[in-house]
Design a protein around this motif. Structure first.
Motif, PDB file in Angstrom:
ATOM      1  N   ARG A  41     -27.036  19.456  46.544  1.00  0.00           N
ATOM      2  CA  ARG A  41     -26.866  19.400  45.088  1.00  0.00           C
ATOM      3  C   ARG A  41     -27.194  20.701  44.355  1.00  0.00           C
ATOM      4  O   ARG A  41     -26.888  20.815  43.166  1.00  0.00           O
ATOM      5  CB  ARG A  41     -27.736  18.277  44.509  1.00  0.00           C
ATOM      6  CG  ARG A  41     -27.395  16.907  45.079  1.00  0.00           C
ATOM      7  CD  ARG A  41     -27.799  15.802  44.135  1.00  0.00           C
ATOM      8  NE  ARG A  41     -27.630  14.474  44.703  1.00  0.00           N
ATOM      9  CZ  ARG A  41     -27.531  13.359  43.988  1.00  0.00           C
ATOM     10  NH1 ARG A  41     -27.576  13.399  42.682  1.00  0.00           N
ATOM     11  NH2 ARG A  41     -27.391  12.194  44.582  1.00  0.00           N
ATOM     12  N   THR A  42     -27.802  21.656  45.033  1.00  0.00           N
ATOM     13  CA  THR A  42     -28.134  22.928  44.384  1.00  0.00           C
ATOM     14  C   THR A  42     -27.099  23.965  44.784  1.00  0.00           C
ATOM     15  O   THR A  42     -27.068  24.427  45.927  1.00  0.00           O
ATOM     16  CB  THR A  42     -29.538  23.406  44.786  1.00  0.00           C
ATOM     17  OG1 THR A  42     -30.501  22.402  44.440  1.00  0.00           O
ATOM     18  CG2 THR A  42     -29.883  24.703  44.061  1.00  0.00           C
ATOM     19  N   VAL A  43     -26.242  24.337  43.836  1.00  0.00           N
ATOM     20  CA  VAL A  43     -25.144  25.260  44.107  1.00  0.00           C
ATOM     21  C   VAL A  43     -25.641  26.696  43.986  1.00  0.00           C
ATOM     22  O   VAL A  43     -26.039  27.140  42.908  1.00  0.00           O
ATOM     23  CB  VAL A  43     -23.967  25.015  43.142  1.00  0.00           C
ATOM     24  CG1 VAL A  43     -22.833  26.012  43.413  1.00  0.00           C
ATOM     25  CG2 VAL A  43     -23.458  23.584  43.280  1.00  0.00           C
ATOM     26  N   ASN A 138     -19.856  14.658  41.229  1.00  0.00           N
ATOM     27  CA  ASN A 138     -20.737  14.043  40.235  1.00  0.00           C
ATOM     28  C   ASN A 138     -22.209  14.164  40.601  1.00  0.00           C
ATOM     29  O   ASN A 138     -23.071  14.203  39.725  1.00  0.00           O
ATOM     30  CB  ASN A 138     -20.364  12.566  40.061  1.00  0.00           C
ATOM     31  CG  ASN A 138     -19.138  12.377  39.193  1.00  0.00           C
ATOM     32  OD1 ASN A 138     -19.201  12.526  37.983  1.00  0.00           O
ATOM     33  ND2 ASN A 138     -18.021  12.054  39.824  1.00  0.00           N
ATOM     34  N   TYR A 139     -22.526  14.226  41.902  1.00  0.00           N
ATOM     35  CA  TYR A 139     -23.911  14.382  42.317  1.00  0.00           C
ATOM     36  C   TYR A 139     -24.440  15.762  41.926  1.00  0.00           C
ATOM     37  O   TYR A 139     -25.623  15.923  41.618  1.00  0.00           O
ATOM     38  CB  TYR A 139     -24.044  14.208  43.834  1.00  0.00           C
ATOM     39  CG  TYR A 139     -23.663  12.839  44.344  1.00  0.00           C
ATOM     40  CD1 TYR A 139     -24.113  11.686  43.724  1.00  0.00           C
ATOM     41  CD2 TYR A 139     -22.858  12.713  45.478  1.00  0.00           C
ATOM     42  CE1 TYR A 139     -23.766  10.433  44.197  1.00  0.00           C
ATOM     43  CE2 TYR A 139     -22.514  11.462  45.972  1.00  0.00           C
ATOM     44  CZ  TYR A 139     -22.966  10.323  45.324  1.00  0.00           C
ATOM     45  OH  TYR A 139     -22.631   9.083  45.800  1.00  0.00           O
ATOM     46  N   ILE A 140     -23.554  16.752  41.957  1.00  0.00           N
ATOM     47  CA  ILE A 140     -23.953  18.102  41.566  1.00  0.00           C
ATOM     48  C   ILE A 140     -24.167  18.170  40.062  1.00  0.00           C
ATOM     49  O   ILE A 140     -25.138  18.747  39.574  1.00  0.00           O
ATOM     50  CB  ILE A 140     -22.884  19.126  41.998  1.00  0.00           C
ATOM     51  CG1 ILE A 140     -22.754  19.141  43.525  1.00  0.00           C
ATOM     52  CG2 ILE A 140     -23.220  20.524  41.482  1.00  0.00           C
ATOM     53  CD1 ILE A 140     -21.608  19.991  44.035  1.00  0.00           C
ATOM     54  N   ALA A 141     -23.237  17.571  39.319  1.00  0.00           N
ATOM     55  CA  ALA A 141     -23.316  17.619  37.855  1.00  0.00           C
ATOM     56  C   ALA A 141     -24.441  16.757  37.306  1.00  0.00           C
ATOM     57  O   ALA A 141     -24.991  17.057  36.234  1.00  0.00           O
ATOM     58  CB  ALA A 141     -21.982  17.172  37.260  1.00  0.00           C
ATOM     59  N   PRO A 143     -27.857  15.285  38.771  1.00  0.00           N
ATOM     60  CA  PRO A 143     -28.844  15.130  39.852  1.00  0.00           C
ATOM     61  C   PRO A 143     -29.487  13.744  39.915  1.00  0.00           C
ATOM     62  O   PRO A 143     -29.955  13.331  40.978  1.00  0.00           O
ATOM     63  CB  PRO A 143     -29.888  16.206  39.520  1.00  0.00           C
ATOM     64  CG  PRO A 143     -29.151  17.217  38.712  1.00  0.00           C
ATOM     65  CD  PRO A 143     -28.153  16.443  37.906  1.00  0.00           C
ATOM     66  N   GLU A 144     -29.472  13.032  38.791  1.00  0.00           N
ATOM     67  CA  GLU A 144     -30.090  11.707  38.762  1.00  0.00           C
ATOM     68  C   GLU A 144     -29.165  10.614  39.293  1.00  0.00           C
ATOM     69  O   GLU A 144     -29.601   9.481  39.545  1.00  0.00           O
ATOM     70  CB  GLU A 144     -30.508  11.366  37.332  1.00  0.00           C
ATOM     71  CG  GLU A 144     -29.382  10.972  36.376  1.00  0.00           C
ATOM     72  CD  GLU A 144     -28.563  12.135  35.828  1.00  0.00           C
ATOM     73  OE1 GLU A 144     -27.715  11.885  34.954  1.00  0.00           O
ATOM     74  OE2 GLU A 144     -28.763  13.281  36.276  1.00  0.00           O
ATOM     75  N   LEU A 145     -27.894  10.917  39.457  1.00  0.00           N
ATOM     76  CA  LEU A 145     -26.928   9.897  39.860  1.00  0.00           C
ATOM     77  C   LEU A 145     -27.071   9.543  41.341  1.00  0.00           C
ATOM     78  O   LEU A 145     -27.112  10.417  42.208  1.00  0.00           O
ATOM     79  CB  LEU A 145     -25.500  10.385  39.590  1.00  0.00           C
ATOM     80  CG  LEU A 145     -24.363   9.432  40.028  1.00  0.00           C
ATOM     81  CD1 LEU A 145     -24.443   8.108  39.275  1.00  0.00           C
ATOM     82  CD2 LEU A 145     -23.004  10.091  39.835  1.00  0.00           C
ATOM     83  N   GLU A 146     -27.127   8.255  41.606  1.00  0.00           N
ATOM     84  CA  GLU A 146     -27.152   7.748  42.979  1.00  0.00           C
ATOM     85  C   GLU A 146     -26.249   6.517  43.052  1.00  0.00           C
ATOM     86  O   GLU A 146     -26.013   5.852  42.044  1.00  0.00           O
ATOM     87  CB  GLU A 146     -28.584   7.377  43.399  1.00  0.00           C
ATOM     88  CG  GLU A 146     -29.532   8.563  43.506  1.00  0.00           C
ATOM     89  CD  GLU A 146     -30.911   8.159  44.002  1.00  0.00           C
ATOM     90  OE1 GLU A 146     -31.164   6.937  44.074  1.00  0.00           O
ATOM     91  OE2 GLU A 146     -31.710   9.048  44.316  1.00  0.00           O
ATOM     92  N   PRO A 147     -25.720   6.203  44.230  1.00  0.00           N
ATOM     93  CA  PRO A 147     -24.942   4.968  44.377  1.00  0.00           C
ATOM     94  C   PRO A 147     -25.844   3.760  44.126  1.00  0.00           C
ATOM     95  O   PRO A 147     -27.069   3.867  44.246  1.00  0.00           O
ATOM     96  CB  PRO A 147     -24.485   5.028  45.842  1.00  0.00           C
ATOM     97  CG  PRO A 147     -24.612   6.472  46.238  1.00  0.00           C
ATOM     98  CD  PRO A 147     -25.795   6.982  45.475  1.00  0.00           C
ATOM     99  N   PRO A 148     -25.257   2.610  43.781  1.00  0.00           N
ATOM    100  CA  PRO A 148     -23.822   2.333  43.727  1.00  0.00           C
ATOM    101  C   PRO A 148     -23.218   2.633  42.355  1.00  0.00           C
ATOM    102  O   PRO A 148     -23.921   2.576  41.343  1.00  0.00           O
ATOM    103  CB  PRO A 148     -23.765   0.833  44.022  1.00  0.00           C
ATOM    104  CG  PRO A 148     -25.047   0.310  43.418  1.00  0.00           C
ATOM    105  CD  PRO A 148     -26.073   1.384  43.631  1.00  0.00           C
ATOM    106  N   TYR A 313     -19.330  12.278  34.472  1.00  0.00           N
ATOM    107  CA  TYR A 313     -18.189  13.088  34.919  1.00  0.00           C
ATOM    108  C   TYR A 313     -18.647  14.527  35.069  1.00  0.00           C
ATOM    109  O   TYR A 313     -19.582  14.970  34.395  1.00  0.00           O
ATOM    110  CB  TYR A 313     -16.996  12.987  33.971  1.00  0.00           C
ATOM    111  CG  TYR A 313     -17.308  13.108  32.497  1.00  0.00           C
ATOM    112  CD1 TYR A 313     -17.589  14.349  31.914  1.00  0.00           C
ATOM    113  CD2 TYR A 313     -17.296  11.972  31.677  1.00  0.00           C
ATOM    114  CE1 TYR A 313     -17.862  14.446  30.560  1.00  0.00           C
ATOM    115  CE2 TYR A 313     -17.568  12.070  30.330  1.00  0.00           C
ATOM    116  CZ  TYR A 313     -17.839  13.310  29.770  1.00  0.00           C
ATOM    117  OH  TYR A 313     -18.114  13.415  28.430  1.00  0.00           O
ATOM    118  N   PRO A 314     -18.016  15.274  35.972  1.00  0.00           N
ATOM    119  CA  PRO A 314     -18.451  16.649  36.227  1.00  0.00           C
ATOM    120  C   PRO A 314     -17.971  17.606  35.144  1.00  0.00           C
ATOM    121  O   PRO A 314     -17.108  17.264  34.314  1.00  0.00           O
ATOM    122  CB  PRO A 314     -17.776  16.987  37.579  1.00  0.00           C
ATOM    123  CG  PRO A 314     -17.186  15.704  38.074  1.00  0.00           C
ATOM    124  CD  PRO A 314     -16.952  14.851  36.879  1.00  0.00           C
ATOM    125  N   SER A 315     -18.488  18.828  35.181  1.00  0.00           N
ATOM    126  CA  SER A 315     -17.975  19.880  34.321  1.00  0.00           C
ATOM    127  C   SER A 315     -16.552  20.207  34.756  1.00  0.00           C
ATOM    128  O   SER A 315     -16.165  19.909  35.900  1.00  0.00           O
ATOM    129  CB  SER A 315     -18.851  21.129  34.436  1.00  0.00           C
ATOM    130  OG  SER A 315     -18.825  21.623  35.757  1.00  0.00           O
TER     131      SER A 315
END
Length: 361
Positions: A41-43, A138-141, A143-148, A313-315
């Motif tokens: 997740r860290t680009v 979306n995980y990159i954009a 960081p708090e997002l997790e499935p489901p 949604y991502p950037s």
């Protein structure tokens, strides 16, 4: 076989490391991209060489030209990604690459260099489904997002509703039966005399038009069916334009663009919300090039709020094809011990996600 056995042992060690550095390569269509990502997740870098200007004169991507451009750009892009990240090859832990779906020639360029690097550097190789990559953006954009969560993947080549049950665990809820949404955008834009790619061109001019000027059809199909169809809408727009031309009547491009876009957005939003309600998730995500569309974002945000869903949604840069999203998906595969040997091949027409169809009706 010796390589793969060695890599399986290496993966067991990697899974206990605090930091895992992945170099990812993405060449599925007309962007040559390489990225260095830490822990998924860290680009640290995400370099993209776009071919839009090269293909614009043809009104769409020419596969042979795309492949040749990838060959030209892939090594410099990898070098740029490592330099931007401040890394050398010796600091990498894994090589990731898109195996499909996409253009076969384009995919082969990325696959060839990824295999060569993995073998020469004695690093694990992880092949990534392109659609899974888009979801993982979306995980990159966030960081708090997790499935489901439920993800609408919408681009030039894909329109899918995917139930993300866990990292690497998916069920396909709905998909396009014909044209993808982005494909319809490109074809309508060409008919309106707008530049390629059609999505951004229509989105821009639609801001100056009346979305209720023309009542184009919406294909919702059967009750509780979450598939999509945009071929009929595309044909309706083309027929409407042809009828005006035959009568020698003028038309407002912005009004037609806005009306077409509203028809697409209405279907995407309605089906996504209904599917989320049906399967009982509380979070909705969007991914893919069309997920950068301003009207889609605005309408989905409004409807999600009304219905009590969290929306992600991502950037815009992460909505396009990029290697960072491939690295993110690869990280979670690596954490589950899923790697590939050097027999990995490209799958231009196959997606693991699309093959995992779940009936939701």
């Amino acid at each position: 076989m010796a390589y793969f056995d060695d890599m399986r042992k290496r993966v067991e060690v990697l899974r206990h490391k605090d930091e895992i550095i992945i170099l990812a390569i993405e060449t599925s269509c007309d962007e040559t991209s390489a990225a260095v990502v830490k822990n998924g997740r860290t680009v640290l870098s995400n370099m993209i060489s776009s071919q839009i200007e090269l293909h614009r004169r043809y009104g769409g991507v020419v596969p042979e030209i795309a492949s040749r451009k990838h060959v030209e750009m892939i090594s410099p892009i990898i070098d740029e990604a490592l330099e931007e990240a401040g890394m050398g090859f010796e600091q990498l832990d894994c090589i990731a690459v898109t195996f499909g779906p996409g253009l076969v020639g384009a995919l082969l360029v990325g696959m060839s260099i990824a295999k060569a690097l993995a073998y020469a550097l004695r690093l694990p190789l992880v092949g990534v489904d392109h659609i899974e990559g888009h979801i993982s953006a979306n995980y990159i954009a966030h960081p708090e997002l997790e499935p489901p969560f439920l993800c609408l993947v919408v681009s030039g080549g894909h329109t899918h509703l995917v139930w993300v049950k866990d990292y690497g665990e998916y069920s396909l809820i709905g998909q396009t039966r014909d044209d993808a949404a982005g494909e319809a955008y490109d074809k309508v834009a060409r008919a309106l005399g707008l530049n390629y790619p059609g999505g951004p061109a229509i989105d821009s001019i639609a801001k100056h038009g009346n979305a209720e000027a023309v009542q184009f059809p919406r294909a919702y199909m059967e009750e509780d069916n979450f598939d999509f169809s945009f071929s009929g809408l595309k044909t309706a727009v083309l027929n409407y334009l042809n009828s005006l031309k035959q009568r020698n009547e003028s038309y407002n491009v912005a009004d037609i663009a806005a009306s077409f876009q509203q028809a697409v957005v209405d279907v995407l939003v309605t089906k996504t919300i209904k599917a989320a309600q049906k399967i009982g998730v509380t979070r909705i995500a969007m991914a893919g090039g069309v997920a950068a569309n301003s009207s889609l974002r605005e309408c989905m945000k409004q409807k999600a709020q009304e219905c009590g869903f969290e929306l992600y949604y991502p950037s815009p840069v992460l909505c396009t094809d990029n290697a960072a999203m491939i690295a993110c998906a690869a990280y979670y595969s690596l954490m589950k011990g899923k790697i590939h040997d050097l027999s990995l091949t490209v799958e231009p027409s196959f997606s693991n996600i699309v093959s995992s169809r779940t009936q939701c009706g």
